[in-house]
Design a protein around this motif. Structure first.
Motif, PDB file in Angstrom:
ATOM      1  N   SER A 129      46.488 -26.621  41.358  1.00  0.00           N
ATOM      2  CA  SER A 129      46.615 -25.236  41.812  1.00  0.00           C
ATOM      3  C   SER A 129      47.341 -25.222  43.155  1.00  0.00           C
ATOM      4  CB  SER A 129      45.225 -24.612  41.982  1.00  0.00           C
ATOM      5  OG  SER A 129      44.569 -25.200  43.098  1.00  0.00           O
ATOM      6  N   GLN A 130      47.725 -24.038  43.583  1.00  0.00           N
ATOM      7  CA  GLN A 130      48.362 -23.874  44.887  1.00  0.00           C
ATOM      8  C   GLN A 130      47.452 -24.435  45.986  1.00  0.00           C
ATOM      9  OE1 GLN A 130      49.658 -19.873  45.741  1.00  0.00           O
ATOM     10  NE2 GLN A 130      49.592 -20.210  47.923  1.00  0.00           N
ATOM     11  N   GLN A 131      46.153 -24.140  45.902  1.00  0.00           N
ATOM     12  CA  GLN A 131      45.203 -24.637  46.898  1.00  0.00           C
ATOM     13  C   GLN A 131      45.094 -26.161  46.857  1.00  0.00           C
ATOM     14  OE1 GLN A 131      44.993 -21.528  45.987  1.00  0.00           O
ATOM     15  NE2 GLN A 131      44.698 -20.652  48.012  1.00  0.00           N
ATOM     16  N   ASP A 132      45.120 -26.739  45.644  1.00  0.00           N
ATOM     17  CA  ASP A 132      45.070 -28.201  45.521  1.00  0.00           C
ATOM     18  C   ASP A 132      46.251 -28.848  46.239  1.00  0.00           C
ATOM     19  OD1 ASP A 132      42.788 -28.063  43.887  1.00  0.00           O
ATOM     20  OD2 ASP A 132      43.976 -28.137  42.026  1.00  0.00           O
TER      21      ASP A 132
ATOM     22  N   HIS B 197      59.420 -34.064  58.760  1.00  0.00           N
ATOM     23  CA  HIS B 197      59.446 -32.611  58.936  1.00  0.00           C
ATOM     24  C   HIS B 197      58.403 -32.197  59.977  1.00  0.00           C
ATOM     25  CE1 HIS B 197      62.297 -31.477  55.828  1.00  0.00           C
ATOM     26  NE2 HIS B 197      61.788 -32.444  55.088  1.00  0.00           N
ATOM     27  N   PRO B 198      58.634 -32.546  61.240  1.00  0.00           N
ATOM     28  CA  PRO B 198      57.657 -32.196  62.285  1.00  0.00           C
ATOM     29  C   PRO B 198      57.466 -30.691  62.449  1.00  0.00           C
ATOM     30  CG  PRO B 198      59.684 -33.050  63.261  1.00  0.00           C
ATOM     31  CD  PRO B 198      59.779 -33.257  61.773  1.00  0.00           C
ATOM     32  N   GLU B 199      58.416 -29.912  61.963  1.00  0.00           N
ATOM     33  CA  GLU B 199      58.285 -28.455  62.050  1.00  0.00           C
ATOM     34  C   GLU B 199      57.126 -27.922  61.213  1.00  0.00           C
ATOM     35  OE1 GLU B 199      61.434 -29.102  58.733  1.00  0.00           O
ATOM     36  OE2 GLU B 199      60.734 -30.143  60.525  1.00  0.00           O
ATOM     37  N   TYR B 200      56.575 -28.747  60.316  1.00  0.00           N
ATOM     38  CA  TYR B 200      55.467 -28.318  59.473  1.00  0.00           C
ATOM     39  C   TYR B 200      54.099 -28.723  60.030  1.00  0.00           C
ATOM     40  CZ  TYR B 200      59.092 -27.688  55.869  1.00  0.00           C
ATOM     41  OH  TYR B 200      60.197 -27.307  55.157  1.00  0.00           O
TER      42      TYR B 200
ATOM     43  N   ALA C 232      46.465 -22.711  56.224  1.00  0.00           N
ATOM     44  CA  ALA C 232      47.382 -23.155  55.166  1.00  0.00           C
ATOM     45  C   ALA C 232      46.989 -22.570  53.809  1.00  0.00           C
ATOM     46  CB  ALA C 232      47.391 -24.680  55.085  1.00  0.00           C
ATOM     47  N   LEU C 233      45.686 -22.513  53.553  1.00  0.00           N
ATOM     48  CA  LEU C 233      45.232 -21.991  52.263  1.00  0.00           C
ATOM     49  C   LEU C 233      45.485 -20.495  52.123  1.00  0.00           C
ATOM     50  CD1 LEU C 233      41.854 -23.920  51.878  1.00  0.00           C
ATOM     51  CD2 LEU C 233      43.996 -24.335  50.637  1.00  0.00           C
ATOM     52  N   GLU C 234      45.522 -19.788  53.221  1.00  0.00           N
ATOM     53  CA  GLU C 234      45.708 -18.331  53.198  1.00  0.00           C
ATOM     54  C   GLU C 234      47.161 -17.895  53.372  1.00  0.00           C
ATOM     55  OE1 GLU C 234      43.292 -16.195  52.417  1.00  0.00           O
ATOM     56  OE2 GLU C 234      41.985 -17.940  52.195  1.00  0.00           O
ATOM     57  N   ALA C 235      48.012 -18.787  53.836  1.00  0.00           N
ATOM     58  CA  ALA C 235      49.392 -18.416  54.169  1.00  0.00           C
ATOM     59  C   ALA C 235      50.153 -17.907  52.941  1.00  0.00           C
ATOM     60  CB  ALA C 235      50.126 -19.607  54.769  1.00  0.00           C
ATOM     61  N   ASN C 236      51.008 -16.924  53.194  1.00  0.00           N
ATOM     62  CA  ASN C 236      51.865 -16.364  52.151  1.00  0.00           C
ATOM     63  C   ASN C 236      53.316 -16.628  52.551  1.00  0.00           C
ATOM     64  OD1 ASN C 236      52.953 -14.926  50.041  1.00  0.00           O
ATOM     65  ND2 ASN C 236      52.606 -12.939  50.983  1.00  0.00           N
TER      66      ASN C 236
ATOM     67  N   GLY D 294      61.642 -13.906  53.793  1.00  0.00           N
ATOM     68  CA  GLY D 294      62.504 -14.961  54.310  1.00  0.00           C
ATOM     69  C   GLY D 294      61.762 -16.169  54.850  1.00  0.00           C
ATOM     70  N   LYS D 295      60.527 -16.357  54.407  1.00  0.00           N
ATOM     71  CA  LYS D 295      59.739 -17.488  54.888  1.00  0.00           C
ATOM     72  C   LYS D 295      59.945 -18.704  53.985  1.00  0.00           C
ATOM     73  CE  LYS D 295      55.960 -14.887  56.984  1.00  0.00           C
ATOM     74  NZ  LYS D 295      54.502 -14.657  56.955  1.00  0.00           N
ATOM     75  N   SER D 296      60.192 -19.828  54.613  1.00  0.00           N
ATOM     76  CA  SER D 296      60.309 -21.084  53.886  1.00  0.00           C
ATOM     77  C   SER D 296      58.910 -21.625  53.616  1.00  0.00           C
ATOM     78  CB  SER D 296      61.104 -22.075  54.729  1.00  0.00           C
ATOM     79  OG  SER D 296      61.148 -23.318  54.104  1.00  0.00           O
ATOM     80  N   ASN D 297      58.682 -22.115  52.426  1.00  0.00           N
ATOM     81  CA  ASN D 297      57.368 -22.634  52.037  1.00  0.00           C
ATOM     82  C   ASN D 297      57.336 -24.146  52.261  1.00  0.00           C
ATOM     83  OD1 ASN D 297      55.132 -23.646  50.646  1.00  0.00           O
ATOM     84  ND2 ASN D 297      55.216 -22.016  49.131  1.00  0.00           N
ATOM     85  N   PRO D 298      56.633 -24.600  53.298  1.00  0.00           N
ATOM     86  CA  PRO D 298      56.603 -26.039  53.577  1.00  0.00           C
ATOM     87  C   PRO D 298      55.964 -26.852  52.455  1.00  0.00           C
ATOM     88  CG  PRO D 298      55.002 -24.887  54.939  1.00  0.00           C
ATOM     89  CD  PRO D 298      55.805 -23.844  54.235  1.00  0.00           C
TER      90      PRO D 298
END
Length: 142
Positions: free
Chosen positions: A5-8, A40-43, A53-57, A63-67
């Motif tokens: 899952s996304q959460q996993d 990828h230190p930006e993450y 992290a679990l709640e982020a959209n 225009g958000k990049s998904n790490p």
């Protein structure tokens, strides 16, 4: 087939980050993930806070990049290269890496082709076209 899952997925990357920074023993897949995370230190801010992290959209519309997607694609490409599936990806990667003088940038080029193949598959309702994927990589490498 394993379908996390996304959460996993988010837990996996956050746990890999945490274990790596604590210098704990990593599983082989966690070690590969930790290598990509370090590139990828930006993450790091996102990965250091599991609850956030679990709640982020990560909306494309915003225009958000998904790490997590980005790191997952690095993992997928690493696995594809290691087993040379689809056939020819390893040699295409090697040519791209030499041409770009960067394995990381070669991964990003492959990522674009992988994303395009998946988008075409979803749009057409057909299985992913590995031949077209490899051909797109060969074009970038030439």
């Amino acid at each position: 087939m394993f379908t996390p899952s996304q959460q996993d997925v988010r837990r996996f990357f956050c746990d890999s980050f945490k274990k790596s920074h604590a210098r704990e023993i990593l599983t082989p897949i966690e070690a590969i993930a930790a290598d990509w995370i370090h590139q990828h230190p930006e993450y790091e801010d996102v990965l250091s806070d599991l609850d956030t992290a679990l709640e982020a959209n990560y909306s494309v519309d915003e225009g958000k990049s998904n790490p997590f997607l980005h790191l997952s694609m690095h993992l997928s490409i690493s696995e594809q290269i290691s087993v040379d599936q689809p056939r020819g990806i390893r040699s295409a990667f090697q040519v791209l890496a030499r041409k770009l003088n960067s394995e990381h940038e070669a991964h990003h080029q492959i990522m674009e082709c992988l994303g395009e193949m998946m988008w075409n598959s979803q749009r057409s309702g057909l299985p992913p076209d590995g031949e077209a994927y490899i051909e797109a990589l060969r074009k970038r490498a030439s």
